[in-house]
Write an enzyme that holds these catalytic residues in place. Sequence first.
Site, PDB file in Angstrom:
ATOM      1  N   ASP A  12      -2.457   0.704   8.105  1.00 35.10           N
ATOM      2  CA  ASP A  12      -1.413   0.757   6.982  1.00 35.10           C
ATOM      3  C   ASP A  12      -1.045  -0.572   6.468  1.00 35.10           C
ATOM      4  O   ASP A  12      -1.012  -1.009   5.150  1.00 35.10           O
ATOM      5  CB  ASP A  12      -0.294   1.793   7.027  1.00 35.10           C
ATOM      6  CG  ASP A  12      -0.693   3.133   7.184  1.00 35.10           C
ATOM      7  OD1 ASP A  12      -1.411   3.579   6.218  1.00 35.10           O
ATOM      8  OD2 ASP A  12      -0.548   3.605   8.213  1.00 35.10           O
ATOM      9  N   GLU A  67      -1.154  -1.532  -4.482  1.00 33.36           N
ATOM     10  CA  GLU A  67      -2.181  -0.451  -4.813  1.00 33.36           C
ATOM     11  C   GLU A  67      -2.057   0.515  -5.829  1.00 33.36           C
ATOM     12  O   GLU A  67      -0.877   1.395  -5.671  1.00 33.36           O
ATOM     13  CB  GLU A  67      -2.889  -0.072  -3.560  1.00 33.36           C
ATOM     14  CG  GLU A  67      -4.236   0.637  -3.660  1.00 33.36           C
ATOM     15  CD  GLU A  67      -4.781   0.792  -2.163  1.00 33.36           C
ATOM     16  OE1 GLU A  67      -5.516  -0.146  -1.651  1.00 33.36           O
ATOM     17  OE2 GLU A  67      -4.689   1.923  -1.718  1.00 33.36           O
ATOM     18  N   ASP A 104       0.899  -1.233   0.041  1.00 33.57           N
ATOM     19  CA  ASP A 104       0.013  -0.101   0.023  1.00 33.57           C
ATOM     20  C   ASP A 104       1.059   1.007  -0.005  1.00 33.57           C
ATOM     21  O   ASP A 104       1.552   1.620   0.947  1.00 33.57           O
ATOM     22  CB  ASP A 104      -1.020   0.041   1.240  1.00 33.57           C
ATOM     23  CG  ASP A 104      -1.762   1.281   1.254  1.00 33.57           C
ATOM     24  OD1 ASP A 104      -2.164   1.544   0.215  1.00 33.57           O
ATOM     25  OD2 ASP A 104      -1.858   1.645   2.383  1.00 33.57           O
TER      26      ASP A 104
END
Length: 212
Positions: free
Chosen positions: A157, A81, A20
């Site tokens: 996260d 992502e 991410d």
Amino acid sequence: MILPLASSSELLPKVIMGVDPGTSVMGYAVIEVRGQKVTVLCYDVIDMQKLGSNHALKLKRIFERMLELIDEYLPDELAIEAPFFGVNVQSMLKLGRAQGMAIAACLSRQIPYVEYAPTKVKQAVTGSGSATKEQVAHMLRQTLTLPPIAEASKFLDATDALGVALCHHYQKGNNVKAGGKSWGKFLADNPTKLAAPVAGKKVAATRKKPAA
């Protein structure tokens, strides 16, 4: 009764790294998939907040830490992502660079990657493309056995990255992988389309010669 032998692909585990991207905190996770069983090997963050506003140092930190993780866990594929479109252009540019460093680290080790939109990840994990980070984390707690993480502030996260890796697993190889045989199959099925190079290998579309 003699049972059919399982294929080698069914016997060998697949290791997927999920990322991410972030410019201050970047989440990462590594899962091992063996058949339908998913084991979480690790999930944590690359914390760059102490580096202040020095963007170059942050990019260097991302690249170096990614290489360490790759060499430790030897992932087969990277799922990352895609940056979401925001109103701050400068923030978007910095986020794109951070994502690029993570991808570059994997490509330097010949690891293919696939991008997923944030809504795609949320849809895959929770069933809703508009789910919150908290809802994604809650669903992952319900479906996976998560090892402890050092600080609660890192949790969302890290679980976001875990969601990206799990999303990739749910695709069951339906994505076109960079530099793999699936590129050839894609071109064979779509001879008029040009496939952009992703893993450092140039792929050219088949073109028909004009009639004489």
